[in-house]
Design an enzyme around this catalytic site. Structure first.
Site, mmCIF file in Angstrom:
data_model
loop_
_atom_site.group_PDB
_atom_site.id
_atom_site.type_symbol
_atom_site.label_atom_id
_atom_site.label_comp_id
_atom_site.label_asym_id
_atom_site.label_seq_id
_atom_site.Cartn_x
_atom_site.Cartn_y
_atom_site.Cartn_z
ATOM 1 C CG HIS A 113 60.891 62.520 25.889
ATOM 2 N ND1 HIS A 113 62.065 61.820 25.631
ATOM 3 C CD2 HIS A 113 60.014 61.600 26.363
ATOM 4 C CE1 HIS A 113 61.887 60.541 25.933
ATOM 5 N NE2 HIS A 113 60.651 60.384 26.378
ATOM 6 C CE LYS B 239 58.465 53.483 26.310
ATOM 7 N NZ LYS B 239 57.570 53.089 27.405
ATOM 8 C CE LYS C 196 56.781 57.337 24.175
ATOM 9 N NZ LYS C 196 56.115 56.492 25.207
ATOM 10 C CG ASP D 127 55.043 53.349 24.278
ATOM 11 O OD1 ASP D 127 53.920 52.982 23.879
ATOM 12 O OD2 ASP D 127 55.219 53.940 25.366
ATOM 13 C CD GLU E 267 55.198 50.880 26.619
ATOM 14 O OE1 GLU E 267 56.432 50.642 26.493
ATOM 15 O OE2 GLU E 267 54.766 51.729 27.425
ATOM 16 C CG ASP F 145 51.919 52.355 29.226
ATOM 17 O OD1 ASP F 145 51.529 52.450 30.393
ATOM 18 O OD2 ASP F 145 52.625 53.242 28.700
ATOM 19 C CE LYS G 47 53.998 53.661 32.075
ATOM 20 N NZ LYS G 47 53.716 54.627 31.011
ATOM 21 C CD GLU H 286 59.020 52.877 30.487
ATOM 22 O OE1 GLU H 286 59.346 52.781 29.286
ATOM 23 O OE2 GLU H 286 57.865 53.164 30.852
HETATM 24 C C1 MUC Z 1 54.858 55.738 28.119
HETATM 25 O O1 MUC Z 1 53.886 55.764 27.380
HETATM 26 O O2 MUC Z 1 55.357 54.661 28.345
HETATM 27 C C2 MUC Z 1 57.645 56.200 29.372
HETATM 28 C C3 MUC Z 1 58.855 56.393 28.813
HETATM 29 C C4 MUC Z 1 58.729 57.425 27.877
HETATM 30 O O3 MUC Z 1 59.583 57.903 27.170
HETATM 31 O O4 MUC Z 1 57.436 57.827 27.856
HETATM 32 C C5 MUC Z 1 56.754 57.236 28.916
HETATM 33 C C6 MUC Z 1 55.330 57.023 28.731
HETATM 34 MG MG MG Z 2 53.920 53.549 27.096
#
Ligand code: MUC
Ligand code: MG
Length: 373
Positions: free
Chosen positions: A22, A167, A169, A198, A224, A249, A273, A327
């Site tokens: 991941h 989402k 990354k 994000d 994000e 976040d 969170k 999420e």
């Molecule tokens: C984050 O930064 O949001 C949440 C879902 C994901 O894939 O990473 C996290 C951390």
């Molecule tokens: Mg995040």
């Protein structure tokens, strides 16, 4: 007179395999590490909690090892002998002896709530004032690091009706490469899915101003944490200029952060969170600040296993508005877990049973198998 006292708090570090690497901007996860917390009470009741972060110390100021050490040396001794059924008193005591440490406190608050719920025969969401829904929409994170593989993964999730919100990354690669990646995925999924990104703080304001515009104009619905949490003024400006809403976040590391972000107008959406606020009750204080300020909410995750995911879910079930869904997919990223029953994901949602406590039981054999020695 309290009928139940805290007798012991045990912590266990558990390393669990993931379905695939991941990739986040700051770290690539090859496994996930949970700190499982067991709270034993004098009336025989037991509470389970979880304190989980991402990538050791790559994401936040607490690591699994520091969480365990600080609970063992400081937080647990402060609670032993105290009433198990007075969660306000217990958490206020922890706040007095320990600054920060919200991940550790979140795991302990979850365990206290679980034990109290079992004691009273009430789900944690009911202890928190009552649930207003039984299930939560759950987004999936596309983070394989490969565009074609991410598209195939999204198509599969749509097909099996598990997720329709994705989402992405980004932030680790050069801007143009990240943009190409996101726009290719959005083009392929079209109106069939909501696509969000994000950035995990990896752009500076000069980059973000341009890219947020391109992303927003091409149908990306939510951005994000595009820039560093410390650049508050930049986040205010970005929030005013980006066509897609900016979600905070990393900017929120405490309930107090949430208050000052709201006061500054630095985000139009907050990622909630439990780990960043100090537990399921603490995160609801941030939610209340957001609601008073007209800020929309999203149920975030630190990629917890089932225990932390359910602790989050019980809090999110009580909220008046959860405009951007959640999420809470952490358990789905794992090939193994330490609870006896997997959480139920169906029709794009996580369904949370209304049973006492968090509604889970530990699988002792799995715990033994994956505990770090
Ligand atoms: C984050 O930064 O949001 C949440 C879902 C994901 O894939 O990473 C996290 C951390
Ligand atoms: Mg995040």
């Amino acid at each position: 007179m309290s009928i139940s006292l805290i007798e012991r708090l045990e912590t266990l570090i558990v390393d669990l395999p993931t379905i695939r690497p991941h990739k986040l901007a700051m770290h690539t996860m090859q496994q996930q590490t949970l700190v499982v917390i067991r709270l034993r009470c004098s009336d025989g009741s037991e509470g389970i909690g979880e304190a989980t972060t991402i990538g050791g110390l790559a994401y936040g100021y607490e690591s699994p090892e520091s969480i365990k050490a600080n609970i063992d040396a400081h937080l647990a001794p402060a609670l032993v002998g105290q009433p198990a059924d007075n969660i306000n008193a217990a958490m206020q005591r922890l706040d007095k002896i320990a600054k920060g440490n919200t991940f550790a406190k979140s795991g302990i608050e979850s365990a206290l709530l679980d034990a109290q719920g079992k004691r009273l025969g009430l789900a944690v969401s009911e202890l928190l004032g009552g649930r207003v829904r039984d299930s939560l929409e759950v987004a999936w994170t596309l983070a394989s690091g490969d565009t074609a593989r991410d598209i195939a993964e999204a198509e599969h999730m749509l097909e099996i009706r598990r997720h329709r919100v994705f989402k992405l990354k980004i932030g680790a690669n050069p801007l143009q490469q990240d943009l190409k990646h996101v726009l290719a995925i959005k083009r392929e999924l079209g109106e069939r899915a909501s696509v969000r990104v994000d950035v995990n703080q990896h752009w500076d304001e000069s980059q973000a101003i341009h890219v947020c515009r391109v992303l927003g104009d091409n149908g990306v619905e939510l951005i994000e944490q595009p820039i560093a949490r410390i650049n508050r003024a930049g986040q205010v400006r970005l929030s005013q200029r980006s066509p897609a809403p900016i979600m905070a976040d990393e900017s929120i590391e405490s309930v107090e952060d949430a208050f000052s972000l709201a006061a500054d107008g630095a985000a139009s959406v907050f990622a909630l969170k439990i780990a960043k606020n100090g537990g399921p009750r603490a995160v609801l204080r941030t939610a209340q600040i957001a609601e008073a300020a007209g800020i929309a909410l999203y149920g975030g995750t630190m990629l917890e296993g089932t225990i932390g995911t359910l602790a989050s879910a019980h809090a999110f079930l009580t909220l008046k508005q959860l405009t951007w869904g959640t999420e809470l997919f952490g358990p789905l990223l794992l090939t193994e877990d330490v609870v006896s029953e997997a959480p139920v994901y169906r029709d794009f949602e996580l369904h949370v049973p209304n049973t006492p406590g968090l509604g889970l039981a530990l699988d002792e054999a799995q715990l033994k198998r994956f505990a770090r020695h």
